[in-house]
Design a protein around this motif. Structure first.
Motif, short mmCIF file in Angstrom:
data_model
loop_
_atom_site.label_atom_id
_atom_site.label_comp_id
_atom_site.label_asym_id
_atom_site.label_seq_id
_atom_site.Cartn_x
_atom_site.Cartn_y
_atom_site.Cartn_z
N PHE A 156 36.70 50.13 53.01
CA PHE A 156 36.15 51.03 54.02
C PHE A 156 34.83 50.50 54.55
CE2 PHE A 156 38.88 53.78 51.48
CZ PHE A 156 39.62 54.37 52.48
N ALA A 157 34.60 50.73 55.83
CA ALA A 157 33.35 50.28 56.46
C ALA A 157 32.15 50.96 55.82
CB ALA A 157 33.40 50.55 57.96
N GLN A 158 32.39 52.12 55.23
CA GLN A 158 31.28 52.88 54.63
C GLN A 158 30.86 52.31 53.27
OE1 GLN A 158 34.04 54.11 55.80
NE2 GLN A 158 33.54 55.50 57.47
N VAL A 180 27.21 48.02 52.22
CA VAL A 180 27.05 47.22 53.44
C VAL A 180 26.79 45.75 53.14
CG1 VAL A 180 25.54 46.85 55.45
CG2 VAL A 180 26.34 49.15 54.91
#
Lengths: 192, 192
Positions: free
Chosen positions: A73-75, A78
């Motif tokens: 997931f992009a979340q 980072v």
């Protein structure tokens, strides 16, 4: 009839690859487990090539019937999510190139399948993976245990799909997984 | 002595690939430009395979001296960033596998190199790409123009590196790029 599943826990520094088989009793057994590593100080493109070749070599060696990859997931973290996404893309491509059916599973799906609840921690997942596969120790590092959990999750979900219209004893797949896992802990294993 | 650069604007639905050359005068010329597409309703692994094979076919056809890929950030559009990251991983791997030097450039770096300022919009980038390459029209879609801009950016940055310790006329690379671009617009092109 056995089903052989190769699970990939994608990562740029450590990529877990676990291969398991399930037979008609749904009991999973360990085929092989690996951690592919790349040097943190190598150029990104070299690291990706190392990991991709490692995955492909294992796929070609163990010829799984299906592959399962953790959904990124992009979340997520980072700092590492881009490398993780890139590795998942390489694993997906390896599957497509070999016409091996492949599915993505979320960490919650995997945890629910293996431990019975979706917010289990890494230690609980590792402990259940070891019990389910009849191992004396939890596979290390966690990436290796996670890859095996992914493969088990996929095998059970696939296996349980035909039964979805007539669930055994009214249990959900996670509940059945839990029940089966409990059984496997209590039942002495005969043979390998 | 010419330098041939292949730029990749990674994307799952449309992946731009632009190939340019620069000679010793730093004037860029168009070699070829392509947009690789994958069907939005195809399985993810098939889409990745289609894009990867498309990139690899162009790399093998045009044999660039260097590759440049747009750097993807986790903060980008969450809906598409995973696919974009996965495609960038496939492009990086294609470069590593062929021992082609590869670099990542941010959108700001590319815009600054081509238009002279880092916050230029897509139309300004496209317009400058067309002018720099002596094209009658802006390459379409924007992914194609962006891939060419990436390639030009990389060629100029690479080319300008030896001069970094002795900057020409005290100009930054972006300023020199802008100056050269202006010149190329004003100077009628002789020959192809």
């Amino acid at each position: 009839m056995t089903l052989r599943v190769l699970g990939v826990d994608p990562g740029l520094t450590r990529c877990g690859v676990g291969i398991i088989e399930v037979d008609t009793t749904r009991r999973p057994s360990l085929v092989s487990v690996h951690t592919i590593r790349s040097a943190a100080d190598a150029p990104l493109e070299r690291r990706l090539l190392t990991i991709a070749r490692g995955i492909e070599a294992l796929v070609d060696e163990f010829r799984p019937d299906a592959m399962a990859i953790e959904r990124v997931f992009a979340q997520n973290n980072v700092r590492t999510v881009m490398g993780t996404a890139q590795v998942s893309g390489l694993a997906l491509r390896a599957a497509a190139e070999r016409d091996i059916p492949v599915a993505l599973h979320t960490p919650s799906e995997v945890k629910a399948a293996v431990t019975g609840y979706g917010s289990a921690d890494k230690k609980q997942v590792g402990t259940m993976v070891a019990r389910l596969l009849g191992l004396d120790e939890i596979p290390k590092p966690a990436d290796a245990a996670d890859a095996l959990a992914l493969a088990i999750c996929h095998a059970w979900r696939r296996d349980s799909q035909p039964a979805a219209s007539a669930p055994a004893h009214g249990l959900t797949p996670a509940q059945r997984a839990w029940r089966d896992a409990e059984k496997s802990v209590r039942t002495p294993r005969l043979g390998g």
